[in-house]
Design a protein around this motif. Structure first.
Motif, PDB file in Angstrom:
ATOM      1  N   UNK A  43      -2.018  -4.055   1.414  1.00 51.01           N
ATOM      2  CA  UNK A  43      -0.601  -4.278   1.116  1.00 51.01           C
ATOM      3  C   UNK A  43       0.280  -3.345   1.947  1.00 51.01           C
ATOM      4  N   UNK A  44      -0.163  -2.125   2.157  1.00 53.71           N
ATOM      5  CA  UNK A  44       0.585  -1.189   2.995  1.00 53.71           C
ATOM      6  C   UNK A  44       0.790  -1.771   4.400  1.00 53.71           C
ATOM      7  N   UNK A  45      -0.269  -2.302   4.983  1.00 61.68           N
ATOM      8  CA  UNK A  45      -0.170  -2.872   6.328  1.00 61.68           C
ATOM      9  C   UNK A  45       0.663  -4.154   6.345  1.00 61.68           C
ATOM     10  N   UNK A  46       0.531  -4.986   5.325  1.00 54.89           N
ATOM     11  CA  UNK A  46       1.361  -6.193   5.240  1.00 54.89           C
ATOM     12  C   UNK A  46       2.833  -5.844   5.078  1.00 54.89           C
ATOM     13  N   UNK A  47       3.115  -4.851   4.264  1.00 55.24           N
ATOM     14  CA  UNK A  47       4.497  -4.480   3.982  1.00 55.24           C
ATOM     15  C   UNK A  47       5.199  -3.802   5.158  1.00 55.24           C
ATOM     16  N   UNK A  48       4.442  -3.229   6.073  1.00 55.52           N
ATOM     17  CA  UNK A  48       5.050  -2.558   7.230  1.00 55.52           C
ATOM     18  C   UNK A  48       5.870  -3.514   8.085  1.00 55.52           C
ATOM     19  N   UNK A  49       5.480  -4.774   8.122  1.00 53.82           N
ATOM     20  CA  UNK A  49       6.112  -5.727   9.027  1.00 53.82           C
ATOM     21  C   UNK A  49       7.121  -6.653   8.354  1.00 53.82           C
ATOM     22  N   UNK A  50       7.481  -6.364   7.108  1.00 55.30           N
ATOM     23  CA  UNK A  50       8.400  -7.235   6.383  1.00 55.30           C
ATOM     24  C   UNK A  50       9.502  -6.415   5.725  1.00 55.30           C
ATOM     25  N   UNK A  51      10.662  -7.017   5.604  1.00 54.92           N
ATOM     26  CA  UNK A  51      11.788  -6.308   4.989  1.00 54.92           C
ATOM     27  C   UNK A  51      11.625  -6.180   3.481  1.00 54.92           C
ATOM     28  N   UNK A  52      10.949  -7.131   2.847  1.00 50.35           N
ATOM     29  CA  UNK A  52      10.688  -7.067   1.409  1.00 50.35           C
ATOM     30  C   UNK A  52       9.199  -6.856   1.200  1.00 50.35           C
ATOM     31  N   UNK A  53       8.870  -5.983   0.277  1.00 49.75           N
ATOM     32  CA  UNK A  53       7.476  -5.590   0.079  1.00 49.75           C
ATOM     33  C   UNK A  53       6.802  -6.376  -1.041  1.00 49.75           C
ATOM     34  N   UNK A  54       5.506  -6.568  -0.868  1.00 43.78           N
ATOM     35  CA  UNK A  54       4.671  -7.091  -1.938  1.00 43.78           C
ATOM     36  C   UNK A  54       4.428  -5.940  -2.908  1.00 43.78           C
ATOM     37  N   UNK A  55       4.673  -6.181  -4.190  1.00 45.98           N
ATOM     38  CA  UNK A  55       4.463  -5.146  -5.198  1.00 45.98           C
ATOM     39  C   UNK A  55       3.144  -5.406  -5.930  1.00 45.98           C
ATOM     40  N   UNK A  56       2.490  -4.327  -6.317  1.00 47.08           N
ATOM     41  CA  UNK A  56       1.174  -4.384  -6.941  1.00 47.08           C
ATOM     42  C   UNK A  56       1.132  -3.341  -8.051  1.00 47.08           C
ATOM     43  N   UNK A  57       0.739  -3.766  -9.252  1.00 51.74           N
ATOM     44  CA  UNK A  57       0.688  -2.837 -10.378  1.00 51.74           C
ATOM     45  C   UNK A  57      -0.535  -3.146 -11.238  1.00 51.74           C
ATOM     46  N   UNK A  58      -1.213  -2.089 -11.673  1.00 50.77           N
ATOM     47  CA  UNK A  58      -2.342  -2.220 -12.592  1.00 50.77           C
ATOM     48  C   UNK A  58      -1.984  -1.449 -13.852  1.00 50.77           C
ATOM     49  N   UNK A  59      -2.157  -2.092 -15.003  1.00 53.31           N
ATOM     50  CA  UNK A  59      -1.867  -1.398 -16.265  1.00 53.31           C
ATOM     51  C   UNK A  59      -2.846  -1.840 -17.342  1.00 53.31           C
ATOM     52  N   UNK A  60      -3.015  -0.977 -18.331  1.00 55.24           N
ATOM     53  CA  UNK A  60      -3.885  -1.287 -19.464  1.00 55.24           C
ATOM     54  C   UNK A  60      -3.112  -2.060 -20.518  1.00 55.24           C
TER      55      UNK A  60
END
Length: 75
Positions: A43-60
């Protein structure tokens, strides 16, 4: 579960296991998830090239289990 609107696609993955906190409390060794690290790196590498980022969250989940959310911009 998959939801979408004009701005985002949201993918929600749930399981009914013991959950992150319980799993970490009962582990005799500090477990490092390779899958989580790889996902964050991708996701870090994908987000480098785009103005809006993919968000990722893990929760219990409060009743046990885990929820993984991806929020992917569509525009």
């Amino acid at each position: 579960e998959i939801k979408s609107n004009e701005e985002n696609l949201k993918v929600i993955i749930e399981d009914n296991g013991v959950g992150l906190q319980h799993s970490q409390e009962n582990s005799s060794q500090k477990h490092v998830s390779v899958a989580t690290a790889i996902t964050k790196e991708r996701l870090h590498y994908l987000n480098r090239n785009h103005s809006k980022s993919i968000e990722f969250e893990i929760k219990s989940r409060p009743d046990g289990g885990t929820i993984v959310d991806f929020k992917i911009p569509t525009r």
